[in-house]
Design a protein around this motif. Structure first.
Motif, short mmCIF file in Angstrom:
data_model
loop_
_atom_site.label_atom_id
_atom_site.label_comp_id
_atom_site.label_asym_id
_atom_site.label_seq_id
_atom_site.Cartn_x
_atom_site.Cartn_y
_atom_site.Cartn_z
N GLU A 96 0.83 -1.20 0.00
CA GLU A 96 0.00 0.00 0.00
C GLU A 96 0.86 1.25 0.00
OE1 GLU A 96 -1.80 -1.00 3.70
OE2 GLU A 96 -3.69 -1.59 2.77
N ASN A 97 0.39 2.29 -0.70
CA ASN A 97 1.08 3.58 -0.65
C ASN A 97 0.93 4.20 0.73
OD1 ASN A 97 0.03 3.85 -3.95
ND2 ASN A 97 2.16 4.15 -3.40
N ARG A 98 2.01 4.85 1.21
CA ARG A 98 2.01 5.48 2.52
C ARG A 98 1.90 6.99 2.37
NH1 ARG A 98 6.65 4.54 6.08
NH2 ARG A 98 5.17 4.93 7.74
N ILE A 99 1.02 7.60 3.15
CA ILE A 99 0.78 9.04 3.06
C ILE A 99 0.91 9.68 4.44
CG2 ILE A 99 -0.90 10.82 2.46
CD1 ILE A 99 -2.10 8.90 0.43
N LEU A 100 1.72 10.75 4.51
CA LEU A 100 1.87 11.52 5.74
C LEU A 100 0.91 12.70 5.68
CD1 LEU A 100 3.46 11.99 8.39
CD2 LEU A 100 5.05 13.40 7.06
N ILE A 101 0.14 12.88 6.74
CA ILE A 101 -0.84 13.97 6.82
C ILE A 101 -0.41 14.95 7.89
CG2 ILE A 101 -3.25 14.58 7.27
CD1 ILE A 101 -3.94 11.65 6.46
N VAL A 102 -0.18 16.21 7.49
CA VAL A 102 0.22 17.24 8.45
C VAL A 102 -0.91 18.26 8.51
CG1 VAL A 102 2.04 18.82 9.17
CG2 VAL A 102 2.61 16.88 7.69
N GLU A 103 -1.71 18.18 9.56
CA GLU A 103 -2.94 18.98 9.68
C GLU A 103 -3.19 19.27 11.15
OE1 GLU A 103 -5.87 21.12 9.60
OE2 GLU A 103 -5.58 20.36 7.55
N ASP A 104 -3.32 20.57 11.49
CA ASP A 104 -3.48 20.93 12.91
C ASP A 104 -4.92 20.90 13.39
OD1 ASP A 104 -4.02 23.22 11.30
OD2 ASP A 104 -3.82 24.50 13.05
N TYR A 136 -5.09 3.28 1.55
CA TYR A 136 -3.77 3.86 1.81
C TYR A 136 -3.39 3.67 3.29
CZ TYR A 136 -4.50 6.28 -2.64
OH TYR A 136 -4.74 6.57 -3.96
N ARG A 137 -2.09 3.64 3.56
CA ARG A 137 -1.60 3.66 4.94
C ARG A 137 -1.26 5.09 5.29
NH1 ARG A 137 3.34 -0.13 5.15
NH2 ARG A 137 3.31 0.49 7.35
N LYS A 147 11.59 7.88 6.26
CA LYS A 147 11.53 8.60 4.99
C LYS A 147 10.67 7.88 3.95
CE LYS A 147 16.27 10.21 5.74
NZ LYS A 147 17.65 10.23 5.21
N GLU A 148 10.11 6.75 4.32
CA GLU A 148 9.42 5.91 3.34
C GLU A 148 7.96 6.30 3.15
OE1 GLU A 148 11.18 3.82 1.49
OE2 GLU A 148 12.89 4.57 2.61
N PHE A 149 7.72 7.56 2.85
CA PHE A 149 6.37 8.00 2.50
C PHE A 149 6.30 8.28 1.01
CE2 PHE A 149 6.65 9.09 7.02
CZ PHE A 149 5.45 8.58 7.49
N ASP A 150 5.17 7.94 0.41
CA ASP A 150 5.00 8.15 -1.02
C ASP A 150 4.42 9.52 -1.34
OD1 ASP A 150 5.72 5.43 -1.95
OD2 ASP A 150 4.01 4.85 -0.72
N LEU A 151 3.79 10.16 -0.33
CA LEU A 151 3.14 11.44 -0.56
C LEU A 151 2.86 12.10 0.79
CD1 LEU A 151 1.70 13.27 -2.78
CD2 LEU A 151 -0.40 12.07 -2.17
N ALA A 152 2.83 13.43 0.81
CA ALA A 152 2.44 14.16 2.02
C ALA A 152 1.31 15.12 1.71
CB ALA A 152 3.64 14.93 2.59
N LEU A 153 0.30 15.13 2.55
CA LEU A 153 -0.78 16.12 2.48
C LEU A 153 -0.50 17.12 3.60
CD1 LEU A 153 -3.93 13.84 2.03
CD2 LEU A 153 -2.51 14.88 0.27
N VAL A 154 -0.26 18.36 3.22
CA VAL A 154 0.24 19.34 4.19
C VAL A 154 -0.63 20.59 4.21
CG1 VAL A 154 2.23 20.71 4.91
CG2 VAL A 154 2.59 18.51 3.77
N ARG A 207 1.87 10.56 -11.36
CA ARG A 207 2.84 11.46 -12.00
C ARG A 207 4.25 11.24 -11.49
NH1 ARG A 207 -1.16 15.42 -11.27
NH2 ARG A 207 -0.11 16.20 -9.40
N THR A 208 4.37 10.94 -10.21
CA THR A 208 5.69 10.79 -9.60
C THR A 208 6.21 9.36 -9.63
OG1 THR A 208 4.63 10.59 -7.41
CG2 THR A 208 5.35 12.78 -8.09
N GLY A 209 5.48 8.47 -10.29
CA GLY A 209 5.92 7.09 -10.43
C GLY A 209 5.83 6.27 -9.16
N ARG A 210 5.01 6.72 -8.21
CA ARG A 210 4.92 6.02 -6.93
C ARG A 210 3.64 5.21 -6.77
NH1 ARG A 210 8.08 8.43 -2.62
NH2 ARG A 210 9.67 9.76 -3.51
#
Length: 221
Positions: A2-10, A27-28, A46-53, A119-122
């Motif tokens: 599964e693709n891993r996504i970091l979410i940065v949201e206050d 997604y994870r 560092k093994e995240f495929d995308l970040a939502l910030v 687009r980023t090949g991930r």
């Protein structure tokens, strides 16, 4: 995998909503309430495929964090209430993949996430749904190791549903996403293709009908 996504949201409510919907879609996720915690997470993982910030964070804001994500090769989608042109230009020129203004529809977010990963090949090369495996590079489908021959539209329909697990699509939305904006036929064609797809997959309950709305692929595993 599964693709891993970091979410940065206050905002806790928005953060939980994002994590829930992305997790349900397959997604994870990992959530951070501020920029400092996000940097601490990146220092160890560092093994995240995308970040939502979110742009408007306390302390280090989204723009401040962007170089750290770029150094680690992690694409970023900004989520923000700031809809002025200069903020968008700053984010995109700084290297962000996309810029989504709040409030937004969850389905739109999922599509934008998928497109950014593509687009980023991930974007993951294999999708699974129950006992069904979808091999994106070869456009082939197997169930329990045996190949299932699908027509092009049946395959595209299955991929869309499998990439957005447990998300309900209206017939109109399925027509737009699979058949395209120029298709002038009736929504009944969606029902026909879903019926054919169900028969070929031989996996009862995988594609659910949602009365008066449309369809979704259910996979709770």
């Amino acid at each position: 995998m599964e693709n891993r996504i970091l979410i940065v949201e206050d905002n806790p409510a928005i953060g939980e909503l994002l994590e829930m919907n992305l997790s349900v879609a397959g997604y994870r996720t990992k959530g951070c309430p501020n920029g400092e915690e996000a940097l601490a997470v990146l220092a160890e993982d560092k093994e995240f495929d995308l970040a939502l910030v979110d742009v408007m964070l306390p302390g280090k804001d989204g723009f401040d964090l962007l170089p750290s994500f770029r150094e680690r090769g992690i694409p970023v989608i900004f989520l923000t209430a700031k809809d002025d042109v200069m903020s968008k230009v700053r984010g995109l020129k700084g290297g962000a993949e996309d810029y989504i203004v709040k409030p937004f529809e969850v389905l739109e977010l999922l599509v934008r996430v998928e497109k950014a990963l593509e687009r980023t090949g991930r974007l993951q090369k294999t999708l699974t749904a129950g006992s069904v495996e979808i091999f994106l590079e070869s456009r082939s489908v197997k169930r329990d190791g045996e190949e299932i021959r699908l027509k092009p539209l049946e395959y595209d329909l299955l991929v869309l549903l499998a990439r957005n697990k447990n998300v309900t699509f209206s017939r109109e939305r399925l027509l737009k996403e699979v058949w395209g904006d120029l298709y002038m036929g009736e929504t009944r064609t969606v029902d026909v293709h879903i019926g054919q797809l169900r028969k070929k997959l031989g996996a009862p309950g995988l594609i659910q009908t949602i009365p008066k709305v449309g369809y979704r692929l259910e996979d709770r595993g």
